[in-house]
Design a protein around this motif. Sequence first.
Motif, PDB file in Angstrom:
ATOM      1  N   GLU A   2       0.799  -1.226   0.000  1.00  9.67           N
ATOM      2  CA  GLU A   2       0.000   0.000   0.000  1.00  9.67           C
ATOM      3  C   GLU A   2       0.833   1.278   0.000  1.00  9.67           C
ATOM      4  N   SER A   3       2.155   1.170  -0.019  1.00 12.02           N
ATOM      5  CA  SER A   3       2.995   2.366   0.097  1.00 12.02           C
ATOM      6  C   SER A   3       2.843   3.281  -1.115  1.00 12.02           C
ATOM      7  N   TYR A   4       3.058   4.563  -0.881  1.00 13.06           N
ATOM      8  CA  TYR A   4       2.984   5.578  -1.926  1.00 13.06           C
ATOM      9  C   TYR A   4       4.286   5.582  -2.719  1.00 13.06           C
ATOM     10  N   ILE A   5       4.190   5.679  -4.030  1.00 15.13           N
ATOM     11  CA  ILE A   5       5.353   5.811  -4.906  1.00 15.13           C
ATOM     12  C   ILE A   5       5.300   7.205  -5.512  1.00 15.13           C
ATOM     13  N   LYS A  37      -2.131   6.431  -5.456  1.00 11.04           N
ATOM     14  CA  LYS A  37      -1.179   5.321  -5.308  1.00 11.04           C
ATOM     15  C   LYS A  37      -1.009   4.636  -6.655  1.00 11.04           C
ATOM     16  N   LEU A  38       0.075   4.961  -7.304  1.00 14.70           N
ATOM     17  CA  LEU A  38       0.367   4.536  -8.668  1.00 14.70           C
ATOM     18  C   LEU A  38       0.463   3.014  -8.793  1.00 14.70           C
ATOM     19  N   TYR A  39      -0.305   2.464  -9.719  1.00 18.01           N
ATOM     20  CA  TYR A  39      -0.200   1.051 -10.093  1.00 18.01           C
ATOM     21  C   TYR A  39       0.440   0.967 -11.486  1.00 18.01           C
ATOM     22  N   MET A  40      -0.075   1.780 -12.399  1.00  9.00           N
ATOM     23  CA  MET A  40       0.523   1.907 -13.723  1.00  9.00           C
ATOM     24  C   MET A  40       0.572   3.377 -14.099  1.00  9.00           C
ATOM     25  N   GLY A  41       1.640   3.751 -14.801  1.00  7.79           N
ATOM     26  CA  GLY A  41       1.775   5.127 -15.262  1.00  7.79           C
ATOM     27  C   GLY A  41       2.097   5.149 -16.744  1.00  7.79           C
ATOM     28  N   PHE A  42       1.556   6.122 -17.441  1.00  8.23           N
ATOM     29  CA  PHE A  42       1.756   6.246 -18.879  1.00  8.23           C
ATOM     30  C   PHE A  42       2.324   7.627 -19.181  1.00  8.23           C
ATOM     31  N   TYR A  43       3.525   7.625 -19.725  1.00  8.86           N
ATOM     32  CA  TYR A  43       4.219   8.861 -20.063  1.00  8.86           C
ATOM     33  C   TYR A  43       4.450   8.900 -21.567  1.00  8.86           C
ATOM     34  N   GLU A  44       4.391  10.100 -22.140  1.00  9.56           N
ATOM     35  CA  GLU A  44       4.655  10.292 -23.562  1.00  9.56           C
ATOM     36  C   GLU A  44       5.867  11.203 -23.721  1.00  9.56           C
ATOM     37  N   LYS A  45       6.740  10.839 -24.659  1.00 11.82           N
ATOM     38  CA  LYS A  45       7.943  11.631 -24.894  1.00 11.82           C
ATOM     39  C   LYS A  45       7.557  13.017 -25.384  1.00 11.82           C
ATOM     40  N   VAL A  46       8.228  14.024 -24.850  1.00 12.32           N
ATOM     41  CA  VAL A  46       7.982  15.406 -25.282  1.00 12.32           C
ATOM     42  C   VAL A  46       9.184  15.909 -26.047  1.00 12.32           C
TER      43      VAL A  46
END
Length: 165
Positions: free
Chosen positions: A69-72, A153-162
Motif C-alpha cells: 500500500e505504500s505511496y510511490i 497510489k500509482l499502479y501503472m503510469g503512462f508517459y509520452e515523450k515530449v
Amino acid sequence: ESLKLLDSVESAFEEYTSSEKISGVKCDYCGQKANVRRRVSIGKAPKVLCLHFNRKFFHLTTQRMIKIESYIDFGEFLDLSPFLFYNRKRWFEQDQVPRSYGARYKLKGIIVHHGSAKGGHYTAFRRLHKNQWAHMSDGRVSLVSLQQVLRAKLYMGFYEKVSVS
C-alpha cells in the motif's frame, strides 16, 4: 529476506539499472572462474513509456498474498536520460553528468488499484488536454486537478515523450 520498497519512479529506475555482482562465473574462453558485474540498461527511449508497479507479494510466513500500500512518488514530468545506456557508461566511467538525448516525458495517465491482494477495483486518471484531468471509475467521470492525480497510489503510469525545444 525483506521486501525492498521503492519510494519513487526514479528510485525504481535506479534499482532496475544498478549493477549486480555475480561470483564464480566460468569464462567460456579460458575456463577460469571470475567475479563479474551485470547491469540492465535502457538502449533507446521509447515514444510512450508504460510503467507497471507490482503491488503484491507472497508472504512466506503467512503463505498469503499481501498488497503493498505504500505511496510511490511520481511527477508530471520524468527524465529517463540518467538511465540510458550511453549516459550510465559516461556517468560511471568519467564521472560526468548525463545528457538529455530527448528522453523527457510528460504524464498522460495512470491506473490505480483499490482493494486488497485478493481483489478490488481499478480506476484511471487521464489527461484530457493541457492541464485538465479526469478521473474515471466505471460509468463515472469527474474532473480533477493534477495534484489529485499525483497523490494517487500509482499502479501503472503512462508517459509520452515530449520534444525539447
